[in-house]
Write an enzyme that holds these catalytic residues in place. Structure first.
Site, mmCIF file in Angstrom:
data_model
loop_
_atom_site.group_PDB
_atom_site.id
_atom_site.type_symbol
_atom_site.label_atom_id
_atom_site.label_comp_id
_atom_site.label_asym_id
_atom_site.label_seq_id
_atom_site.Cartn_x
_atom_site.Cartn_y
_atom_site.Cartn_z
ATOM 1 N N SER A 207 0.815 -1.208 0.000
ATOM 2 C CA SER A 207 0.000 0.000 0.000
ATOM 3 C C SER A 207 0.853 1.265 0.000
ATOM 4 C CB SER A 207 -0.943 -0.036 1.211
ATOM 5 O OG SER A 207 -1.896 0.982 1.157
ATOM 6 N N ASP A 218 10.167 5.516 -10.025
ATOM 7 C CA ASP A 218 9.725 6.105 -11.292
ATOM 8 C C ASP A 218 10.411 7.435 -11.595
ATOM 9 O OD1 ASP A 218 8.116 3.986 -11.864
ATOM 10 O OD2 ASP A 218 6.222 4.993 -11.425
ATOM 11 N N LYS A 232 -0.725 -4.234 -3.062
ATOM 12 C CA LYS A 232 -2.005 -3.828 -2.462
ATOM 13 C C LYS A 232 -2.293 -2.398 -2.887
ATOM 14 C CE LYS A 232 -4.316 -3.333 2.028
ATOM 15 N NZ LYS A 232 -4.114 -3.371 3.508
#
Length: 356
Positions: A207, A218, A232
């Site tokens: 999460s 990224d 998740k």
């Protein structure tokens, strides 16, 4: 909730169910349980006169929690003492730290921060830790998110913005309809903007941990090291059903996506279409339930290839080592090592924790 507010009212100890009774695993330092002298291995046989025989840890926790300033009576069976002990413990507000530890690795200029949850005070704790480590002259940082199951979304954003540039996309949610998309950006200048950064993750990182590690990956801000994360990434809303709110409906309304476009949620059907380009078949070694050849290609800010399919795949993936033999794992599951330690220290009260 304890995991997101960072505090609750109770006694301050970790408990487990062992040998049919509630057992104290560890009292937290500075809490009522710690100050009263409760110890690891103590068996709680009664809570306010109610037997704990075959009681669940959840039910025991409910009995021991309550308004700060009120008291709870515990009957304790302690190893090495024949008679049961009677404790009257006053409840207090228990502060749960998100940053369990931080410091400089001895003999280096490498900082280390261990984060266990994303609660209301997480970003403040992290800021204090980073400021102090910067003041000690660290030139690189290890940020440990292993077994961090997540927490508050806003705290994930505020954590990511400690490392990535102001104004950068951290995460977005996408539901069934395009107009439901919501984007969250970093809004402050980072405290640790450009020095080497390594983020540690494993299968228990989920999460909010995946949002932070995914954003760092990224934007090419740091190296992700460890094992593929949990995957998740569902946005869910809870709707109470009935007048007493004892029953609720949990409805999934959207999913989390990180800046490259990867969805954090691992799909139930691995053949579902995604938003990336399908990879050509290769003979790559599988890294989780999907082979690399079955995963979708995405790209970081610098054009580096990363893979979709749910969760975060580390830049440096470690190999699982069989640290314990099967018999050792079986003994650990039965709590044999814990029980041995309790009995050993009870029989040798002058023994120190650094024994060999």
């Amino acid at each position: 909730m304890e995991s997101t507010s960072g505090k609750y009212e109770g006694l301050g100890m970790e408990i487990d169910s062992r040998d049919d009774y509630i057992t104290i695993v560890t009292p937290m330092e500075g809490t009522p349980a710690y100050r009263k002298g409760l110890k690891s291995g103590d068996k709680i046989t009664k809570i306010n006169g109610q037997s704990t025989l075959d009681m669940t840890t959840a039910d025991a926790a409910k009995l021991m929690r309550g308004p700060a300033g009120t008291s709870v009576n515990l009957i304790i069976k302690r190893e090495g003492i024949a008679n049961e002990l009677d404790f009257e413990v006053e409840r207090a507000v228990i502060e749960l730290k998100s940053v369990n530890f931080y410091g400089v690795i001895e003999g280096t200029d490498i900082g280390y921060i261990r984060l266990s949850r994303f609660a209301e005070e997480t970003s403040h704790e992290l800021r204090d830790a980073i400021v102090e480590l910067n003041g000690k002259g660290i030139n690189s940082l290890i940020f440990d998110l292993r077994s961090n199951g997540g927490g508050l979304l806003q705290q994930a954003v505020e954590t990511a913005e400690l490392f990535i540039e102001e104004g950068k996309l951290v995460v977005y949610t996408r539901g069934k309809f395009a107009e439901s998309e919501r984007r969250l950006y970093s809004q402050r200048k980072p405290l640790f903007p450009d020095k080497p950064l390594v983020v540690l993750v494993n299968e228990g990182s989920a999460s909010a941990s995946e949002i932070v590690s995914g954003a760092i990956q990224d934007w090419d801000r740091g190296i992700i090291m460890g094992y593929p994360t949990y995957g998740k990434g569902l946005v869910q809303q809870v709707f109470p059903i009935g007048s007493d709110n004892d029953v609720a409906l949990k409805l999934t309304t959207a999913k989390y996506y990180i800046p490259s476009g990867r969805c954090i949620q691992k799909p139930e059907n691995q053949n579902k279409d995604g938003h990336g380009d399908k990879i050509a078949q290769t003979d790559s070694t599988p890294v989780d339930s999907l082979k690399i050849s079955d995963k979708e290609i995405y790209y970081t800010n610098s054009g580096r290839v990363v893979y979709g399919g749910g969760g975060i795949l580390p830049d440096v993936e470690l190999e699982h080592e069989d640290i314990y033999k099967p018999i050792e794992l079986a003994l650990e599951r039965r709590g044999v090592f814990f029980d041995f330690a309790v009995k050993k220290f009870a029989a040798n009260p002058d023994m120190t924790v650094d024994l060999e």
